[in-house]
Enzyme design. Structure first.
Site, PDB file in Angstrom:
ATOM      1  N   ARG A   1      42.867 -30.749  52.102  1.00 16.77           N
ATOM      2  CA  ARG A   1      44.330 -30.671  51.954  1.00 16.77           C
ATOM      3  C   ARG A   1      44.723 -29.693  50.846  1.00 16.77           C
ATOM      4  O   ARG A   1      45.804 -29.105  50.875  1.00 16.77           O
ATOM      5  CB  ARG A   1      44.931 -32.055  51.694  1.00 16.77           C
ATOM      6  CG  ARG A   1      44.582 -32.668  50.353  1.00 16.77           C
ATOM      7  CD  ARG A   1      45.101 -34.097  50.244  1.00 16.77           C
ATOM      8  NE  ARG A   1      44.981 -34.619  48.892  1.00 16.77           N
ATOM      9  CZ  ARG A   1      43.860 -35.094  48.360  1.00 16.77           C
ATOM     10  NH1 ARG A   1      42.738 -35.063  49.055  1.00 16.77           N
ATOM     11  NH2 ARG A   1      43.855 -35.568  47.126  1.00 16.77           N
ATOM     12  N   HIS A   2      43.816 -29.512  49.896  1.00 16.53           N
ATOM     13  CA  HIS A   2      44.120 -28.586  48.798  1.00 16.53           C
ATOM     14  C   HIS A   2      44.091 -27.134  49.277  1.00 16.53           C
ATOM     15  O   HIS A   2      44.820 -26.293  48.777  1.00 16.53           O
ATOM     16  CB  HIS A   2      43.139 -28.787  47.642  1.00 16.53           C
ATOM     17  CG  HIS A   2      43.140 -30.195  47.142  1.00 16.53           C
ATOM     18  ND1 HIS A   2      44.260 -30.777  46.605  1.00 16.53           N
ATOM     19  CD2 HIS A   2      42.174 -31.145  47.155  1.00 16.53           C
ATOM     20  CE1 HIS A   2      43.979 -32.028  46.279  1.00 16.53           C
ATOM     21  NE2 HIS A   2      42.725 -32.282  46.602  1.00 16.53           N
TER      22      HIS A   2
ATOM     23  N   ARG B   1      46.652 -20.288  19.362  1.00 11.97           N
ATOM     24  CA  ARG B   1      47.497 -20.920  18.341  1.00 11.97           C
ATOM     25  C   ARG B   1      47.791 -22.382  18.709  1.00 11.97           C
ATOM     26  O   ARG B   1      48.550 -23.044  18.010  1.00 11.97           O
ATOM     27  CB  ARG B   1      48.808 -20.142  18.181  1.00 11.97           C
ATOM     28  CG  ARG B   1      48.600 -18.754  17.584  1.00 11.97           C
ATOM     29  CD  ARG B   1      49.889 -17.943  17.593  1.00 11.97           C
ATOM     30  NE  ARG B   1      49.683 -16.655  16.938  1.00 11.97           N
ATOM     31  CZ  ARG B   1      50.484 -15.608  17.088  1.00 11.97           C
ATOM     32  NH1 ARG B   1      51.550 -15.701  17.860  1.00 11.97           N
ATOM     33  NH2 ARG B   1      50.230 -14.480  16.455  1.00 11.97           N
TER      34      ARG B   1
ATOM     35  N   ASP C   1      45.011 -10.996  23.583  1.00 11.53           N
ATOM     36  CA  ASP C   1      45.861 -10.123  22.764  1.00 11.53           C
ATOM     37  C   ASP C   1      45.412 -10.192  21.303  1.00 11.53           C
ATOM     38  O   ASP C   1      44.390 -10.827  20.979  1.00 11.53           O
ATOM     39  CB  ASP C   1      47.360 -10.445  22.962  1.00 11.53           C
ATOM     40  CG  ASP C   1      47.782 -11.753  22.300  1.00 11.53           C
ATOM     41  OD1 ASP C   1      46.920 -12.470  21.756  1.00 11.53           O
ATOM     42  OD2 ASP C   1      48.994 -12.049  22.329  1.00 11.53           O
ATOM     43  N   HIS C   2      46.198  -9.576  20.421  1.00 11.28           N
ATOM     44  CA  HIS C   2      45.833  -9.494  18.996  1.00 11.28           C
ATOM     45  C   HIS C   2      45.740 -10.855  18.317  1.00 11.28           C
ATOM     46  O   HIS C   2      45.040 -11.006  17.331  1.00 11.28           O
ATOM     47  CB  HIS C   2      46.873  -8.635  18.257  1.00 11.28           C
ATOM     48  CG  HIS C   2      48.275  -9.162  18.407  1.00 11.28           C
ATOM     49  ND1 HIS C   2      49.034  -8.911  19.537  1.00 11.28           N
ATOM     50  CD2 HIS C   2      49.038  -9.945  17.607  1.00 11.28           C
ATOM     51  CE1 HIS C   2      50.202  -9.511  19.409  1.00 11.28           C
ATOM     52  NE2 HIS C   2      50.233 -10.155  18.254  1.00 11.28           N
TER      53      HIS C   2
ATOM     54  N   HIS D   1      41.676 -28.671  42.675  1.00 10.14           N
ATOM     55  CA  HIS D   1      42.852 -28.752  43.551  1.00 10.14           C
ATOM     56  C   HIS D   1      43.551 -27.413  43.762  1.00 10.14           C
ATOM     57  O   HIS D   1      44.070 -27.154  44.842  1.00 10.14           O
ATOM     58  CB  HIS D   1      43.873 -29.741  42.973  1.00 10.14           C
ATOM     59  CG  HIS D   1      43.427 -31.172  43.083  1.00 10.14           C
ATOM     60  ND1 HIS D   1      44.272 -32.231  42.876  1.00 10.14           N
ATOM     61  CD2 HIS D   1      42.212 -31.709  43.385  1.00 10.14           C
ATOM     62  CE1 HIS D   1      43.603 -33.373  43.035  1.00 10.14           C
ATOM     63  NE2 HIS D   1      42.349 -33.077  43.334  1.00 10.14           N
ATOM     64  N   ASN D   2      43.594 -26.594  42.720  1.00  7.04           N
ATOM     65  CA  ASN D   2      44.395 -25.361  42.802  1.00  7.04           C
ATOM     66  C   ASN D   2      43.559 -24.106  43.010  1.00  7.04           C
ATOM     67  O   ASN D   2      44.098 -23.013  43.144  1.00  7.04           O
ATOM     68  CB  ASN D   2      45.259 -25.188  41.545  1.00  7.04           C
ATOM     69  CG  ASN D   2      45.975 -26.460  41.135  1.00  7.04           C
ATOM     70  OD1 ASN D   2      45.712 -27.030  40.081  1.00  7.04           O
ATOM     71  ND2 ASN D   2      46.862 -26.938  41.982  1.00  7.04           N
TER      72      ASN D   2
ATOM     73  N   CYS E   1      45.982 -15.794  24.728  1.00  6.18           N
ATOM     74  CA  CYS E   1      46.974 -15.213  23.822  1.00  6.18           C
ATOM     75  C   CYS E   1      47.409 -16.356  22.901  1.00  6.18           C
ATOM     76  O   CYS E   1      46.765 -17.407  22.876  1.00  6.18           O
ATOM     77  CB  CYS E   1      48.121 -14.532  24.573  1.00  6.18           C
ATOM     78  SG  CYS E   1      49.189 -15.612  25.528  1.00  6.18           S
ATOM     79  N   GLY E   2      48.481 -16.168  22.165  1.00  6.45           N
ATOM     80  CA  GLY E   2      48.879 -17.197  21.205  1.00  6.45           C
ATOM     81  C   GLY E   2      49.060 -18.562  21.865  1.00  6.45           C
ATOM     82  O   GLY E   2      48.544 -19.571  21.404  1.00  6.45           O
ATOM     83  N   THR E   3      49.798 -18.569  22.974  1.00  7.68           N
ATOM     84  CA  THR E   3      50.029 -19.817  23.711  1.00  7.68           C
ATOM     85  C   THR E   3      49.249 -19.900  25.021  1.00  7.68           C
ATOM     86  O   THR E   3      49.193 -20.975  25.625  1.00  7.68           O
ATOM     87  CB  THR E   3      51.521 -19.930  24.090  1.00  7.68           C
ATOM     88  OG1 THR E   3      51.855 -18.770  24.873  1.00  7.68           O
ATOM     89  CG2 THR E   3      52.401 -20.024  22.849  1.00  7.68           C
ATOM     90  N   GLY E   4      48.739 -18.781  25.489  1.00  5.74           N
ATOM     91  CA  GLY E   4      48.119 -18.721  26.821  1.00  5.74           C
ATOM     92  C   GLY E   4      49.146 -18.405  27.896  1.00  5.74           C
ATOM     93  O   GLY E   4      48.793 -18.098  29.039  1.00  5.74           O
TER      94      GLY E   4
ATOM     95  N   ARG F   1      47.440 -26.224  50.680  1.00  3.10           N
ATOM     96  CA  ARG F   1      48.459 -25.991  49.643  1.00  3.10           C
ATOM     97  C   ARG F   1      48.228 -24.672  48.910  1.00  3.10           C
ATOM     98  O   ARG F   1      49.189 -23.954  48.590  1.00  3.10           O
ATOM     99  CB  ARG F   1      48.457 -27.174  48.664  1.00  3.10           C
ATOM    100  CG  ARG F   1      48.953 -28.438  49.345  1.00  3.10           C
ATOM    101  CD  ARG F   1      48.604 -29.681  48.600  1.00  3.10           C
ATOM    102  NE  ARG F   1      48.981 -30.865  49.371  1.00  3.10           N
ATOM    103  CZ  ARG F   1      48.518 -32.083  49.146  1.00  3.10           C
ATOM    104  NH1 ARG F   1      47.650 -32.294  48.168  1.00  3.10           N
ATOM    105  NH2 ARG F   1      48.903 -33.088  49.883  1.00  3.10           N
TER     106      ARG F   1
ATOM    107  N   GLY G   1      51.975 -16.007  27.978  1.00  2.00           N
ATOM    108  CA  GLY G   1      52.329 -14.622  28.314  1.00  2.00           C
ATOM    109  C   GLY G   1      51.244 -13.939  29.126  1.00  2.00           C
ATOM    110  O   GLY G   1      51.516 -13.328  30.172  1.00  2.00           O
TER     111      GLY G   1
HETATM  112  C1  RB5 Z   1      52.190 -12.790  20.162  1.00  4.05           C
HETATM  113  O1  RB5 Z   1      52.890 -12.942  18.989  1.00  4.05           O
HETATM  114  C2  RB5 Z   1      52.522 -13.930  21.122  1.00  4.05           C
HETATM  115  O2  RB5 Z   1      53.797 -13.783  21.614  1.00  4.05           O
HETATM  116  C3  RB5 Z   1      51.485 -13.987  22.243  1.00  4.05           C
HETATM  117  O3  RB5 Z   1      50.214 -14.138  21.704  1.00  4.05           O
HETATM  118  C4  RB5 Z   1      51.654 -15.104  23.251  1.00  4.05           C
HETATM  119  O4  RB5 Z   1      51.760 -16.345  22.626  1.00  4.05           O
HETATM  120  C5  RB5 Z   1      52.667 -14.886  24.293  1.00  4.05           C
HETATM  121  O5  RB5 Z   1      52.860 -15.673  25.222  1.00  4.05           O
END
Ligand code: RB5
Length: 151
Positions: free
Chosen positions: A132-133, A109, A8-9, A98-99, A65-68, A136, A70
């Site tokens: 076994r994996h 971020r 994303d942005h 495993h997965n 994305c910011g956190t990975g 699952r 979303g």
């Molecule tokens: C965008 O602001 C933020 O919400 C996105 O990058 C992400 O972190 C969502 O999970």
């Protein structure tokens, strides 16, 4: 090996660094965007990378994305996708062993580019161990099949 990448942005700069790193290591890279820092909606890019991997257009995906979170949540809604958010190399290796994860996700971020490179190295060099994996992972995919019949 062909790697798809989507973001994303919040993650354009990190995506560019990751693409350069992957190319340097000899991977073919397919960029599913976005290349703009204008605010956008991460589910669009999660779905794109999910389809690219599920259809076999690319071997593995990287989603940022910011956190990975979303973008991975959206990718995981595409049938056949197992996207794993990883902030350190150990989880990245185990997500393959495993997965049988087929998309690696992380947050621009949350981690820096050098840690991202280590995480990518672990993810792309590890192999699914089966046994076994496999049972699952099959159970996870059974959940997907049962749930989709409820629609
Ligand atoms: C965008 O602001 C933020 O919400 C996105 O990058 C992400 O972190 C969502 O999970």
């Amino acid at each position: 090996m062909k790697i798809g990448i989507a973001n994303d942005h919040a993650s354009v700069e990190m995506k560019q660094q990751v693409v350069a790193y992957l190319k340097e290591k000899g991977y073919d890279v397919v960029n599913y965007g976005t290349d703009s820092t204008e605010s956008c909606d991460y589910p669009v890019y999660g779905e794109k990378i999910g389809h690219a991997v599920a259809s076999g257009e690319v071997d593995f995906g990287i989603a940022i994305c910011g956190t990975g979170l979303g973008i991975s949540l959206a990718a995981n809604k595409v049938h056949g996708i197992r996207a794993a958010v990883c902030s350190e190399p150990y989880t990245a290796r185990l997500s393959r062993q495993h997965n049988n994860a087929n998309i690696l996700a992380f947050g621009s971020r949350v981690i820096g580019i050098e840690l991202a490179k280590m995480i990518i190295d672990e993810f792309l060099s590890a192999e699914f161990e089966g046994g076994r994996h496999q049972r699952r992972v099959d159970m996870i995919m059974d959940v997907e099949r049962r749930e989709s019949k409820l629609d």
